[in-house]
Each structure stands twice: as structure tokens, then as C-alpha cells.
Design a protein around this motif. Structure first.
Motif, mmCIF file in Angstrom:
data_model
loop_
_atom_site.group_PDB
_atom_site.id
_atom_site.type_symbol
_atom_site.label_atom_id
_atom_site.label_comp_id
_atom_site.label_asym_id
_atom_site.label_seq_id
_atom_site.Cartn_x
_atom_site.Cartn_y
_atom_site.Cartn_z
ATOM 1 N N ALA A 26 1.075 -1.571 0.143
ATOM 2 C CA ALA A 26 -0.274 0.220 -0.055
ATOM 3 C C ALA A 26 0.541 1.074 -0.344
ATOM 4 O O ALA A 26 0.785 2.111 -0.888
ATOM 5 C CB ALA A 26 -1.116 -0.057 1.225
ATOM 6 N N ASN A 39 0.630 6.209 8.040
ATOM 7 C CA ASN A 39 0.023 4.980 8.165
ATOM 8 C C ASN A 39 -0.410 4.023 8.542
ATOM 9 O O ASN A 39 0.997 3.698 9.910
ATOM 10 C CB ASN A 39 0.546 3.967 6.485
ATOM 11 C CG ASN A 39 2.582 3.342 7.607
ATOM 12 O OD1 ASN A 39 2.496 2.524 7.882
ATOM 13 N ND2 ASN A 39 3.525 4.328 6.911
ATOM 14 N N MET A 75 -3.562 1.669 -5.689
ATOM 15 C CA MET A 75 -3.193 1.076 -4.497
ATOM 16 C C MET A 75 -3.788 0.052 -3.727
ATOM 17 O O MET A 75 -2.855 -1.274 -4.050
ATOM 18 C CB MET A 75 -3.588 2.304 -3.034
ATOM 19 C CG MET A 75 -2.922 1.857 -1.981
ATOM 20 S SD MET A 75 -3.303 1.438 0.051
ATOM 21 C CE MET A 75 -5.490 2.428 -0.275
ATOM 22 N N ARG A 76 -4.859 0.433 -4.346
ATOM 23 C CA ARG A 76 -6.039 -1.183 -3.623
ATOM 24 C C ARG A 76 -5.077 -2.219 -5.203
ATOM 25 O O ARG A 76 -5.674 -3.163 -4.506
ATOM 26 C CB ARG A 76 -7.403 -0.902 -4.004
ATOM 27 C CG ARG A 76 -8.232 -2.264 -4.036
ATOM 28 C CD ARG A 76 -9.880 -2.074 -4.670
ATOM 29 N NE ARG A 76 -10.261 -2.875 -3.849
ATOM 30 C CZ ARG A 76 -11.718 -2.770 -3.381
ATOM 31 N NH1 ARG A 76 -12.012 -1.455 -3.652
ATOM 32 N NH2 ARG A 76 -12.345 -3.507 -3.202
ATOM 33 N N VAL A 79 -2.552 -3.784 -3.439
ATOM 34 C CA VAL A 79 -2.171 -4.584 -1.951
ATOM 35 C C VAL A 79 -3.304 -6.270 -2.561
ATOM 36 O O VAL A 79 -3.186 -6.934 -2.148
ATOM 37 C CB VAL A 79 -3.196 -3.974 -1.364
ATOM 38 C CG1 VAL A 79 -3.891 -4.874 0.091
ATOM 39 C CG2 VAL A 79 -2.847 -2.584 -0.133
ATOM 40 N N THR A 85 -9.149 -7.693 -0.500
ATOM 41 C CA THR A 85 -9.693 -6.463 0.488
ATOM 42 C C THR A 85 -11.014 -6.676 -0.020
ATOM 43 O O THR A 85 -12.088 -7.075 -0.468
ATOM 44 C CB THR A 85 -9.345 -5.420 -0.240
ATOM 45 O OG1 THR A 85 -9.872 -5.253 -1.769
ATOM 46 C CG2 THR A 85 -7.475 -5.327 -0.773
#
Length: 101
Positions: A26, A39, A75-76, A79, A85
Motif C-alpha cells: 500500500a 500509515n 493502491m488497492r 494490495v 480486500t
């Protein structure tokens, strides 16, 4: 510079990935486009959630929001290479409060 925050639920790890790989993915993905201010990992409703705060270069209000949403999606995607997610939320700091974009 406008400040934004992403909140991404993590529902599981993909095989062969250590837990720390999730935050690393991330931060690395978001850091390629913006300065990541902070973060952290929280537990929200019993589900792990990544919270990242980042700055977007100042332009027009709508353009800043669009850039933040694009970056959160990238970013997703990063990840999702190491984890499963859930819900992704993007917030913008306005007058001392976090508001959904």
C-alpha cells in the motif's frame, strides 16, 4: 497541499504473503504518486483496515479529488496482489474534518 486519507478493509492474505507485505504494498504504491504522511493498521468492526494519509499537489478542487481517487484505486490494485480486500473509502480533510470524496 490538500490532505487525503484512504481506508481499505483487508479480509485475508493470499497464500505465501506475510502480513507486513500488505502495508508495504500500500505505502509503495501510493508513495509513487504522493507524499505519504502516515500509515497505520486498525481493527474496525473486527476487520483489519489500512489507513494511509497522503498529500495531493494543489490544483483545482475537482482535479485534486479525482487524482486522490485514482491513486487510491492503484493502491488497492497493488494490495490485491498480496491480500483480499474489502471496502475502500477515500476522505478529504476539510476545515479540520474528514469528509468522503
Amino acid at each position: 497541499m490538500p490532505s487525503f486519507q484512504t481506508r481499505l478493509k483487508i479480509t485475508g492474505l493470499k497464500p505465501g504473503n506475510p502480513p507486513e507485505a500488505v502495508m508495504a504494498a500500500a505505502v509503495e504504491a501510493l508513495g509513487t504518486r504522493h507524499h505519504v504522511e502516515a500509515n497505520q493498521l486498525e481493527i474496525a468492526g473486527g476487520v483489519p483496515q489500512l489507513n494511509l494519509r497522503f498529500l495531493v499537489d494543489a490544483t483545482a478542487y475537482a482535479a485534486e479529488n479525482s487524482r486522490a481517487l485514482e491513486s487510491a484505486a492503484l493502491m488497492r490494485d497493488a494490495v490485491e496482489r498480496v491480500a483480499v480486500t474489502g471496502n475502500l473509502t477515500v476522505l478529504r480533510r476539510n476545515r479540520g474534518r474528514w469528509a468522503p470524496v
